[in-house]
Design a protein around this motif. Structure first.
Motif, mmCIF file in Angstrom:
data_model
loop_
_atom_site.group_PDB
_atom_site.id
_atom_site.type_symbol
_atom_site.label_atom_id
_atom_site.label_comp_id
_atom_site.label_asym_id
_atom_site.label_seq_id
_atom_site.Cartn_x
_atom_site.Cartn_y
_atom_site.Cartn_z
ATOM 1 N N ARG A 5 0.831 -1.215 0.000
ATOM 2 C CA ARG A 5 0.000 0.000 0.000
ATOM 3 C C ARG A 5 0.859 1.256 0.000
ATOM 4 N NH1 ARG A 5 -4.646 -1.895 4.391
ATOM 5 N NH2 ARG A 5 -4.298 -4.120 4.077
ATOM 6 N N SER B 162 3.959 -0.502 6.533
ATOM 7 C CA SER B 162 3.484 -1.132 7.762
ATOM 8 C C SER B 162 4.434 -2.256 8.153
ATOM 9 C CB SER B 162 2.090 -1.712 7.525
ATOM 10 O OG SER B 162 1.654 -2.378 8.668
ATOM 11 N N SER B 163 4.754 -2.329 9.439
ATOM 12 C CA SER B 163 5.694 -3.357 9.891
ATOM 13 C C SER B 163 5.181 -4.739 9.484
ATOM 14 C CB SER B 163 5.892 -3.279 11.399
ATOM 15 O OG SER B 163 4.711 -2.873 12.016
ATOM 16 N N GLY B 164 6.034 -5.485 8.822
ATOM 17 C CA GLY B 164 5.672 -6.833 8.388
ATOM 18 C C GLY B 164 4.587 -6.827 7.326
ATOM 19 N N HIS C 234 3.326 3.184 15.781
ATOM 20 C CA HIS C 234 4.118 3.724 14.665
ATOM 21 C C HIS C 234 3.263 3.802 13.402
ATOM 22 C CE1 HIS C 234 7.831 1.802 16.686
ATOM 23 N NE2 HIS C 234 7.988 3.103 16.776
ATOM 24 N N LEU D 239 20.712 -3.867 6.391
ATOM 25 C CA LEU D 239 20.295 -2.632 5.714
ATOM 26 C C LEU D 239 20.696 -1.375 6.489
ATOM 27 C CD1 LEU D 239 16.368 -2.339 5.730
ATOM 28 C CD2 LEU D 239 17.721 -3.394 7.507
ATOM 29 N N GLY E 43 11.717 1.753 7.415
ATOM 30 C CA GLY E 43 11.490 1.888 8.844
ATOM 31 C C GLY E 43 11.962 0.607 9.519
#
Ligand code: FMN
Length: 474
Positions: A98, A102-104, A178, A382, A435
């Motif tokens: 999207r 978003s985390s994961g 977050h 990273l 992030g």
């Protein structure tokens, strides 16, 4: 009630934060195997209600569109819609990505909104359906009483913590917060690009709002965002509720009492004076920002998280670093930015603290930080291969003195919001960003010499030249 649930009844942000810190020992002590068969559906639907079309692929205009459906379509297309997909070659499985990160890629955030007086759009209460870019009409009528706001569009962003806890367990609440911060800025910046204003409201009575919205019990209201400036006309609609039935996201919901407890603790509203953020200076004055020629619409629709960065010798310039930091600066209130500078032309490798007031960097450490940055980010390469990595340190104590336990939410919202601006600034310059929610909390404090009075690390971030991801499809 279990012993853990009982002992958590008087839990507060400090206990939650301590209990969810990563350390080598904590990760070894509690390994986690993902239950793929029980993975929560990343799409919530309220079924059985009218579903309204939002025009597809709306162009971005600098003025709000004259009709409500085009305006809402623009707002959501550039803040919350699906923008790409990834194909896993080994399984043929395709999943959606999207505009908002978003985390994961678990997307705990849901976008609900109330409208009143939008031209050609029925007043009512809606839930956004990103899977088909449509609006589920949960009710028609004037719902301004729910939040007390007289803005023509009022978003209520909710979290479904289970979606995130499925993978990240107790630490998931941090990521939900977050995520809300990212979603808030995604909305605010899309509204701004359309010539509108937005305002976020963090203090409201959670339970009353949830009840008035007839939310499924797994969804928690977290942030209200007012949007003003869209074309309006007088309207009068009788209130009719359709409600809808929320889809079941997984066969089983595994309870996480620690998350329930921190959420309950942060419901209490306390508002005292906010002490000013510390001010400081640094020896490096940042130059004017490098300019980007890319349009906002193109930037948000192509933003992606880098899986890793190229590393090597390719660097960014100091004006590019200025362009990354400048959009984040106005948001910094409870959050301080520490930079691990790996490859920035004209800037010695080292750790720096950013002082936003005069756009200055204070040197904290000198030398190559690549191993440290990756190691502190749970060994994720990273953070070492980026040109610059970040620790966001949140002044959790000062936030708690101002807002009680609810301040814990605000600090994480702010970190997510800063992250969203960093993502877009990086993308605008042709760079990539990611992030990073996973880091060794206490190791970061020790490395940066951050005392508990100064704050605690709440988010990591990395920016550089992204390696291509062959799974990505536009
Ligand atoms: C709060 C937050 C924490 C994240 N933590 C990590 C992380 O620790 N490591 C990582 O590789 N990506 C991390 N990501 C990136 C997500 O994996 C990424 O946003 C998601 O897969 C969706 O991809 P997209 O950003 O390209 O849409 C994080 C993203 C967010 C918003």
């Amino acid at each position: 009630m279990s012993a853990l649930s009982k002992s958590l009844q008087s839990s507060n942000w400090r206990e939650y934060h301590e209990a969810t810190k990563h350390s080598v020992q904590s990760l070894r002590r509690t390994p986690h195997v993902l239950d793929w068969a029980n993975m929560p559906d990343p799409f919530r639907h309220y079924e059985g209600v009218p579903v309204l079309d939002l025009p597809a692929d709306p162009p971005l205009s600098e003025q709000p569109a004259a009709d409500g459906s085009t305006y809402l379509s623009q707002l959501l297309f550039y803040s919350a819609a699906i923008s790409a997909s990834k194909l896993v070659p080994s399984t043929g499985f395709r999943y959606a990505l999207r505009v908002n990160p978003s985390s994961g890629n678990l997307h705990p955030t849901e976008f609900h909104f109330m409208t009143c007086g939008l031209k050609g759009w029925p007043d009512g209460f809606y839930h956004y359906r990103p899977s088909s870019h449509m609006a589920e009409q949960r009710a028609i009528g004037d719902f301004r009483d729910v939040t007390g706001s007289d803005a023509p569009i009022v978003f209520i962003l909710t979290s479904i913590a289970w979606r995130e806890a499925w993978k990240y367990r107790d630490r998931a609440y941090r990521y939900c917060l977050h995520d809300i911060g990212h979603a808030w800025q995604a909305l605010a910046l899309a509204a701004q690009a359309l010539g509108c204003d937005s305002k976020a409201i963090v203090d409201f009575p959670d339970d009353e709002i949830a009840q008035a919205m007839r939310l499924h019990e797994d969804e928690w209201p977290m942030l209200i965002v007012e949007i003003r400036g869209a074309a309006c006309e007088p309207s009068a609609h009788e209130t009719v509720w359709y409600g809808g039935t929320a889809n079941q996201l997984s066969t089983e919901i595994v309870p996480y009492p620690r998350i329930e407890a921190i959420h309950a603790a942060t419901k209490l509203l306390v508002n005292s004076t906010i002490e000013p953020a510390p001010a400081g200076t640094g020896e490096v004055r940042l130059p004017p920002s490098a300019k980007s020629l890319r349009s906002f619409g193109e930037v948000v629709r192509t933003r992606r998280s880098a899986l890793d960065f190229v590393g090597g010798t390719q660097s960014i310039s100091l004006p590019q670093l200025s362009a990354l930091l400048a959009p984040a600066a106005p948001l910094l209130s409870f959050v301080q930015l520490y930079l691990y500078v790996h490859r920035v032309d004209g800037l010695e490798q080292g750790v720096y603290r950013f002082w936003p007031e005069h756009a200055e960097l204070e040197r904290i450490k000198v030398g190559d930080q690549r191993v440290a940055a990756a190691g502190l980010s749970l060994g994720q390469d990273l953070a070492g291969n980026a040109c610059v990595a970040f620790s966001m340190v949140g002044d959790l104590d000062r936030a708690a003195r101002a807002h009680g336990d609810r301040g814990y939410r605000s600090v994480h919202f702010e970190a997510g919001a800063v992250g969203q601006r960093l993502y877009l600034a990086a993308e605008a310059l042709g760079l990539g960003a990611t992030g990073i929610g996973a880091f060794y909390d206490e190791e970061v404090h020790r490395y940066l010499h951050v005392t508990p009075e100064q704050g605690q690390v709440v988010y990591h971030f990395a920016i550089g030249y992204p390696i291509p991801d062959p799974r990505l499809q536009a």
